[in-house]
Design an enzyme around this catalytic site. Structure first.
Site, PDB file in Angstrom:
ATOM      1  CE1 TYR A 178      43.474  14.246  73.744  1.00 22.72           C
ATOM      2  CE2 TYR A 178      45.948  14.208  74.006  1.00 22.72           C
ATOM      3  CZ  TYR A 178      44.681  14.793  73.362  1.00 22.72           C
ATOM      4  OH  TYR A 178      44.619  15.281  72.223  1.00 22.72           O
ATOM      5  CB  SER A 211      47.644  13.751  70.290  1.00 15.64           C
ATOM      6  OG  SER A 211      48.468  14.661  71.052  1.00 15.64           O
TER       7      SER A 211
END
Length: 678
Positions: A568, A555
């Site tokens: 996250y 990501s």
């Protein structure tokens, strides 16, 4: 409007081809003669409709028929240059074609046009080939059928065989067909119904004859220690051996695998006569073109330690390659095609089953089906006589036939990921699903792995049949569940070459609201999960010795410190560094490890649909359905990122153009300057 003769032919063909007792996949051909209107003269013209080269009877459609003028085809008899030049007649068939389109005429076209019957079936039933390969097949044919079926000595398929059958049919007006030595059966009739009935009479009569006359143990007594292992143990052992066997079978060129553990195979391998019979090889041309001249057979009992079987496999593989090269040298002539590869197409492991290989899953599966046919043929022949296949020199003449080589050269160029097996985690939705679809479209066999088995299976079914994609359950945070998913991949396709770590979830909370459970869950799925998946993938790839690709869907957040996503962001950073660590460690094994850093992939995303979207929308003060547009506007390109764009990046890394690239992170975020790699 379809000619009624053609409609009847297709119906008969599909019916015969649907029953494996009648013929094998893509084996045999059928024909019909009739009248149609010549589009030039408007006059009636006598035509032959015959299954074209490479088609399958069970699924035959009108486009799969070759259509020839019967008068021109039969006139070829007058210019036939003799058996030494009979291959030239295949090109001559093109001058007999009627109309536009249609399939290319097969080598068996002469058989159908020269026999003076309106309808002809040429089939490869196990029962018929059993008589055809029996040492005293001619005598057995007389005993089985009397004068209703005539024996035709072995001859390679071609124009001369068509002449031979036509002459025998003319001299035996009472006959309904013939047994072709070493090959199969041919039947004829004046109507489509009569022809089909005659074909089935030959096949079923042969079956009954073998059953009534045959001895109960044609393969000899059981061989102690070679009995089939229990199913669960058998599958575990097959999965353990699959990467090694696939690697060996791919020494000359990559192959996809298939595993068969049917009773037919296991009973054969448990018998005392299986080494002798397997060494004799197959006989029917359709069989050994798919299975090679003979299989590789492991000569250890079923209970031998796996490491001993692996060691013996490697020894036997070297012996097989040397023997195959010698076989080629014995029979090759200066104009023979080059040797196509010395690796086995069929590997038999007592107690476990059969591993078959091909350029794709369907070819590998069908090769296994053909060897099952061969076992059935051996059983039938040994039950009433002795199995005596055609001479090795004749097998070579067909395997390295110039016409067969020409057919291979006409095949389309394989796609970029052909022969590669990909496993994608979290692939039932979003990015993972898009990746799975793209890899399959580029030729890969795909394993759709997801926490939800039903959704994984549905996603796989969207891609195609089980020859292209399968769905498996995979809780990536559980080591045994990961191992089980990979076992399914190994049993389905023989190995794994490309793994995409995509499974993920996200919980967006400020630091003080992030619980220990939130932290553990995200790290278990993405950091630990990627580790477990990569570890299992690397073990298999190292055993295969074929290299491989591991891709992490990380990501932008692995680099960018955004608000309210400590768990996250931290786990994505973990994944990003796994890429670097594994690229360094696995490079010597030719395993490339790369990462992709997407951002703002909202549409179709399982993560965003599961609450992450609403949470991020609240953080940024926008409506949830506008979140994708919001992310796009903060990028340099001002363009929304979709799952397909991430899939494009996966293909770019694995499709064969970046063969010297490993340890790379590719941003797919439309340009987020704060996430630039430094």
């Amino acid at each position: 409007m379809t000619n009624p003769v053609v409609s009847d032919l297709l119906t008969r063909s599909n019916r015969l081809g649907a029953d494996p007792r009648n013929t094998n996949y893509a084996g045999g051909n059928t024909s019909a003669q009739g009248t149609d209107t010549d589009p030039v003269t408007g006059q009636p013209v006598e035509l032959l409709w015959v299954k074209g080269s490479g088609g399958d009877l069970g699924t035959l459609e009108e486009a799969g028929l070759a259509v020839l003028r019967l008068d021109r085809l039969r006139s070829l008899v007058d210019v036939y240059p003799g058996v030494d030049r009979e291959d030239e007649m295949v090109a001559a068939f093109d001058y007999c074609l009627h109309g536009r389109g249609g399939a290319a005429p097969s080598i068996d076209t002469a058989m159908h046009g020269l026999v003076r019957a309106a309808h002809v079936d040429h089939l490869h039933p196990d029962s018929g080939i059993a008589l055809a390969t029996a040492a005293d097949g001619e005598q057995l044919t007389r005993e089985c059928f009397g004068d209703r079926v005539v024996w035709v000595p072995w001859r390679r398929p071609g124009f001369q065989l068509g002449l031979d059958i036509a002459e025998i049919a003319e001299k035996n007006p009472q006959a309904i067909g013939c047994i072709l030595g070493g090959h199969g059966v041919t039947a004829w009739g004046e109507t489509s119904e009569q022809c089909e009935a005659n074909s089935l009479e030959i096949i079923r009569t042969a079956e009954q004859f073998l059953a009534e006359r045959g001895r109960p143990d044609p393969f000899g007594p059981a061989l102690p220690g070679y009995e089939a292992l229990p199913e669960g143990e058998r599958r575990i052992r097959a999965a353990a051996l699959a990467p090694v066997i696939r690697g060996l079978a791919s020494t000359d060129k990559p192959q996809v695998g298939h595993v068969t553990d049917s009773d037919v195979v296991l009973d054969f391998l448990a018998s005392s006569e299986h080494p002798r019979l397997a060494a004799l090889g197959t006989s029917c041309p359709d069989h050994f073109l798919r299975t090679k001249v003979r299989p590789l057979v492991v000569d250890l009992p079923a209970t031998a330690p796996v490491e001993d079987v692996v060691a013996r496999l490697k020894e036997l593989h070297q012996e097989y390659r040397a023997e195959y090269a010698a076989y080629y040298a014995r029979h090759a002539t200066p104009d023979s095609p080059a040797m196509r590869g010395a690796d086995p197409a069929i590997v038999l492991v007592p107690g476990v089953g059969m591993f078959s290989f091909g350029a794709n899953k369907q070819t590998a599966r069908v090769a296994g089906e053909f060897y099952v046919n061969a076992i059935n043929v051996m059983r039938g022949a040994e039950a009433v006589s002795t199995y005596a296949p055609i001479d090795e020199s004749e097998k070579f003449r067909i395997e390295y036939w110039a016409l067969e080589e020409a057919k291979l050269q006409r095949m389309p160029k394989p796609k970029s990921l052909a022969t590669r097996v990909a496993l994608v985690t979290g692939a039932a939705s979003g990015i993972g699903k898009a990746v799975a679809h793209r890899l399959a479209a580029e030729g890969a066999c795909v394993v759709v792995a997801d926490l939800d088995l039903a959704k994984a299976q549905d996603a796989a079914a969207e891609i195609g049949s089980a020859d292209v994609a399968i769905g498996v359950a995979a809780d990536v945070s559980d080591a045994e569940a990961v191992a089980a998913a990979f076992r399914e991949a190994l049993l389905a396709f023989g190995g794994v070459d490309l793994v995409v770590n995509n499974a993920g979830l996200s919980i967006s909370k400020p630091l003080l609201e992030t619980t220990e459970q939130d932290w553990d869950l995200q790290h278990d799925v993405m950091a630990k999960g990627s580790f477990l998946v990569s570890r299992e993938a690397a073990r298999i790839m190292i055993e295969q010795e074929l290299g491989g690709d591991i891709v992490y869907i990380s990501s932008k957040n692995s680099l960018f410190a955004g608000p309210n996503n400590i768990a996250y962001g931290a786990t994505k950073a973990d994944q990003a560094h796994q890429v670097r660590l594994l690229a360094a460690e696995l490079g010597p094994h030719q395993i490339r490890v790369n990462g992709i850093n997407p951002d703002g992939v909202v549409r179709g995303s399982g993560i965003f649909a599961g609450g992450w979207g609403a949470s991020r929308a609240a953080v940024y003060g926008v409506e949830e359905d506008k979140l994708g547009e919001f992310y796009a506007q903060r990028t340099l390109l001002k363009r929304e990122v979709l799952p397909d764009h991430v899939a494009d990046a996966v293909f770019a890394l694995t499709g064969g153009e970046l063969t010297r690239t490993t340890g790379l992170h590719v941003p797919v975020d439309s340009g987020v300057a704060a996430a630039f790699l430094r």
